[in-house]
Design a protein around this motif. Structure first.
Motif, mmCIF file in Angstrom:
data_model
loop_
_atom_site.group_PDB
_atom_site.id
_atom_site.type_symbol
_atom_site.label_atom_id
_atom_site.label_comp_id
_atom_site.label_asym_id
_atom_site.label_seq_id
_atom_site.Cartn_x
_atom_site.Cartn_y
_atom_site.Cartn_z
ATOM 1 N N GLN A 195 -2.224 29.017 56.458
ATOM 2 C CA GLN A 195 -2.237 30.454 56.199
ATOM 3 C C GLN A 195 -2.644 30.667 54.754
ATOM 4 O O GLN A 195 -2.140 29.993 53.849
ATOM 5 C CB GLN A 195 -0.856 31.067 56.420
ATOM 6 N N ALA A 196 -3.573 31.586 54.545
ATOM 7 C CA ALA A 196 -4.045 31.895 53.198
ATOM 8 C C ALA A 196 -4.838 33.186 53.257
ATOM 9 O O ALA A 196 -4.989 33.802 54.322
ATOM 10 C CB ALA A 196 -4.913 30.757 52.657
ATOM 11 N N GLN A 197 -5.350 33.582 52.135
ATOM 12 C CA GLN A 197 -6.324 34.679 52.072
ATOM 13 C C GLN A 197 -7.351 34.284 51.032
ATOM 14 O O GLN A 197 -7.004 33.837 49.946
ATOM 15 C CB GLN A 197 -5.672 35.998 51.693
ATOM 16 N N ILE A 198 -8.606 34.434 51.406
ATOM 17 C CA ILE A 198 -9.684 34.100 50.487
ATOM 18 C C ILE A 198 -10.525 35.341 50.221
ATOM 19 O O ILE A 198 -10.504 36.289 51.007
ATOM 20 C CB ILE A 198 -10.565 32.948 51.030
ATOM 21 N N CYS A 232 -24.108 43.282 49.744
ATOM 22 C CA CYS A 232 -23.935 44.041 48.493
ATOM 23 C C CYS A 232 -23.177 43.284 47.406
ATOM 24 O O CYS A 232 -23.006 43.802 46.309
ATOM 25 C CB CYS A 232 -23.229 45.364 48.781
ATOM 26 N N LEU A 233 -22.693 42.101 47.703
ATOM 27 C CA LEU A 233 -21.979 41.232 46.767
ATOM 28 C C LEU A 233 -20.582 41.712 46.396
ATOM 29 O O LEU A 233 -19.931 41.119 45.543
ATOM 30 C CB LEU A 233 -22.805 40.977 45.498
ATOM 31 N N GLU A 234 -20.094 42.784 47.014
ATOM 32 C CA GLU A 234 -18.725 43.229 46.773
ATOM 33 C C GLU A 234 -17.774 42.186 47.353
ATOM 34 O O GLU A 234 -18.032 41.616 48.422
ATOM 35 C CB GLU A 234 -18.488 44.582 47.450
ATOM 36 N N LEU A 235 -16.645 41.926 46.667
ATOM 37 C CA LEU A 235 -15.700 40.926 47.153
ATOM 38 C C LEU A 235 -14.964 41.446 48.381
ATOM 39 O O LEU A 235 -14.528 42.588 48.424
ATOM 40 C CB LEU A 235 -14.707 40.547 46.057
ATOM 41 N N PRO A 285 -16.484 33.383 58.118
ATOM 42 C CA PRO A 285 -17.413 33.842 59.152
ATOM 43 C C PRO A 285 -18.846 33.437 58.791
ATOM 44 O O PRO A 285 -19.148 33.142 57.636
ATOM 45 C CB PRO A 285 -17.253 35.359 59.136
ATOM 46 N N VAL A 286 -19.726 33.442 59.764
ATOM 47 C CA VAL A 286 -21.121 33.092 59.530
ATOM 48 C C VAL A 286 -21.720 34.051 58.513
ATOM 49 O O VAL A 286 -22.463 33.651 57.621
ATOM 50 C CB VAL A 286 -21.920 33.124 60.850
ATOM 51 N N ARG A 287 -21.392 35.310 58.635
ATOM 52 C CA ARG A 287 -21.891 36.328 57.712
ATOM 53 C C ARG A 287 -20.700 37.125 57.206
ATOM 54 O O ARG A 287 -19.966 37.723 57.982
ATOM 55 C CB ARG A 287 -22.868 37.238 58.442
ATOM 56 N N VAL A 288 -20.518 37.153 55.892
ATOM 57 C CA VAL A 288 -19.437 37.921 55.270
ATOM 58 C C VAL A 288 -19.982 39.313 54.970
ATOM 59 O O VAL A 288 -20.971 39.457 54.252
ATOM 60 C CB VAL A 288 -18.960 37.247 53.961
ATOM 61 N N LEU A 289 -19.340 40.335 55.564
ATOM 62 C CA LEU A 289 -19.748 41.721 55.333
ATOM 63 C C LEU A 289 -18.539 42.539 54.919
ATOM 64 O O LEU A 289 -17.464 42.407 55.509
ATOM 65 C CB LEU A 289 -20.364 42.326 56.587
ATOM 66 N N CYS A 290 -18.729 43.422 53.935
ATOM 67 C CA CYS A 290 -17.637 44.309 53.525
ATOM 68 C C CYS A 290 -17.338 45.325 54.625
ATOM 69 O O CYS A 290 -16.208 45.763 54.786
ATOM 70 C CB CYS A 290 -17.963 44.987 52.209
ATOM 71 N N ARG A 291 -18.371 45.694 55.368
ATOM 72 C CA ARG A 291 -18.240 46.550 56.551
ATOM 73 C C ARG A 291 -19.525 46.389 57.367
ATOM 74 O O ARG A 291 -20.564 45.993 56.842
ATOM 75 C CB ARG A 291 -17.993 48.002 56.167
ATOM 76 N N GLU A 292 -19.456 46.698 58.627
ATOM 77 C CA GLU A 292 -20.593 46.473 59.535
ATOM 78 C C GLU A 292 -21.842 47.246 59.120
ATOM 79 O O GLU A 292 -22.945 46.768 59.282
ATOM 80 C CB GLU A 292 -20.223 46.843 60.976
#
Length: 179
Positions: free
Chosen positions: A57-60, A67-70, A128-135
């Protein structure tokens, strides 16, 4: 954290470790820890192999691919891995196609398992294969770098050089009409 297999009891060994945020070397990774990872599980011998079952268990946080937003990504992952002793026969196999079960196997060079390496691997596999801040993330303007989720820019899309002659012709015709 190292788990020694030399002193592994016949009934196996339970483990639990709460890492510090800077307790893992993630310098080669594209993500960072935002919550201290907790790994727990057990190690058992299964004949000549060693089985490691557990829970992570963690959070990354990782940058959005557009957009490069974390982006905060929770990790809640079960794992069930087998380790076998590496020897000259298995080390010199050369290239071969991986089978589905091969992904759950690792090789031991000595009588210990590096739990830190296992945790880094599981964190990487949880991405995930693609990290997105929102769809519907609109990303960055490829010309000026404006975050298109926060506003629009005045950039005009570049003209494909293959169409430049046609654009010049249209521009000349527009000038002639205006005179």
């Amino acid at each position: 954290m190292i788990i020694s297999l030399v002193r592994l009891p016949e009934e196996g060994h339970r483990f639990e470790h709460l890492y510090e945020l800077d307790g893992l070397d993630l310098s080669d990774e594209d993500f960072a820890l935002s919550v201290r990872p907790l790994v727990s599980g057990r190690v058992d011998r299964t004949g000549v192999d060693v089985r490691v079952r557990g829970h992570l268990q963690a959070q990354i946080t990782a940058p959005c691919d557009r957009c490069l937003e974390l982006v905060a990504l929770p990790v809640d992952r079960q794992f069930d891995l087998y380790y076998t002793k590496s020897d000259a026969e298995t080390a010199d196999v050369g290239e071969r196609e991986l089978q589905l079960g091969d992904l759950d196997f690792g090789f031991l060079d000595d009588e210990e398992i590096d739990l830190d390496e296992l945790v880094r691997e599981q964190l990487t596999l949880s991405l995930p294969v693609r990290v997105l801040c929102r769809e519907d993330c609109r990303g960055l303007c490829p010309q000026c770098g404006t975050d298109l989720n926060r506003g629009i820019c005045d950039c005009r899309p570049p003209i494909d050089p293959r169409w430049q002659a046609l654009a010049d012709l249209k521009s000349e015709q527009a000038k002639k009409r205006n005179h």
